[in-house]
Write a protein that holds these residues in place. Sequence first.
Motif, PDB file in Angstrom:
ATOM      1  N   GLU A   2       1.177   2.161  -0.040  1.00 36.57           N
ATOM      2  CA  GLU A   2       2.628   2.089  -0.173  1.00 36.57           C
ATOM      3  C   GLU A   2       3.215   3.428  -0.584  1.00 36.57           C
ATOM      4  OE1 GLU A   2       5.598  -0.210  -3.175  1.00 36.57           O
ATOM      5  OE2 GLU A   2       4.075  -1.424  -2.174  1.00 36.57           O
ATOM      6  N   ARG A   7      10.241   1.024   5.914  1.00 39.88           N
ATOM      7  CA  ARG A   7       8.845   1.219   6.312  1.00 39.88           C
ATOM      8  C   ARG A   7       8.615   0.700   7.725  1.00 39.88           C
ATOM      9  NH1 ARG A   7       7.556  -1.453   0.679  1.00 39.88           N
ATOM     10  NH2 ARG A   7       7.768   0.367  -0.655  1.00 39.88           N
ATOM     11  N   VAL A  57       3.179   5.759   2.426  1.00 38.88           N
ATOM     12  CA  VAL A  57       4.191   5.379   3.409  1.00 38.88           C
ATOM     13  C   VAL A  57       5.587   5.746   2.892  1.00 38.88           C
ATOM     14  CG1 VAL A  57       5.279   3.409   4.560  1.00 38.88           C
ATOM     15  CG2 VAL A  57       2.788   3.592   4.492  1.00 38.88           C
ATOM     16  N   GLU A  58       5.825   5.528   1.593  1.00 36.92           N
ATOM     17  CA  GLU A  58       7.119   5.877   1.004  1.00 36.92           C
ATOM     18  C   GLU A  58       7.404   7.367   1.129  1.00 36.92           C
ATOM     19  OE1 GLU A  58       7.074   4.454  -2.991  1.00 36.92           O
ATOM     20  OE2 GLU A  58       7.749   2.427  -2.446  1.00 36.92           O
TER      21      GLU A  58
END
Length: 322
Positions: A79, A141, A82-83
Amino acid sequence: MKTWLGVIAAAVLGVGGVARAEMVDKVAAVVNRDIIALSEVQQRASPELSRLAGERDPRKRSEQRNLVLKQALDALIAEKLVEEEVRELGLTSTTSEVEEAMADVQRQNGITDSAQFEQLLSREGYSMKSYKEFLGKQIARGKLMQMKVSAKIKVSEEDLKAAYAQYAKNEGEDMEVHARHILVAVDPKATPEEVEAARKKAAAIAEEARRPGMDFESLARARSEGPSREDGGDLGFFRRGVMVPAFEKAAFSLKVGEVSEPIRTNFGWHILKVEERRAVGVTSYEEMRPKLELQLRQQKTEKFVDQYVQELKKKATIEVKI
């Protein structure tokens, strides 16, 4: 709880609130310059950790706990990466996109009342505001994955026909059974002596049912103590996975016309007779095609999302501290 971007959420993200790292928190991992606190990992893993409370073996419980925490940490690392990509590319979500996603989540969960939805969110550890923030991030996302992954996802006619051939093979090998039964009821609080007396009664009925010319349907109407008595003990056709294991084992091992020995379930002792066996009908390719295409797209999406995350991990500096 399903989300608007369920495939991406399942492949990349966990579901659960994200706690803000406190200075007193133990650091679980450092991803480039971002810190993942142990409290975040524990909060992400909390639903699974709660389910482990029923495991009585301390060693198994400890092993499972470590696995759950590792999976939660892996999800948080993915996460974070991806952020970073989302921020670098300036991807965001709009209010209307979030509202549409909220409405879709409610439809998927059969919720029409806003109070009921808030109650459900509360059980998952969200407020309405925090869940909207979560969905907003999910949507951003999703846009990233659309850019990086979607072009790679192709489902050909050959893929679909191969998937259908496997489906038809599996379904064609399956059988379903039409059976009747006679129940000798046993009270849940019955003593061992009462249970044995009921078994002997059931065994005697089974012998009676095996007599030449005996009509099992009429015998069930006369002797069964179950709710299907009025229907002659008719259970209709059923596939594997429907009945309790002991009942299913007997049903699928008996030949047509055979009568079982007494079978114990929570309701008592059953005498089972198989009336018919038949192959399960296979749905046509035309009917199955949309479902198969969706399944294949989901599988390929998960595969390519995972590959993309692995690429991000290779380029990142990741230090795991737990």
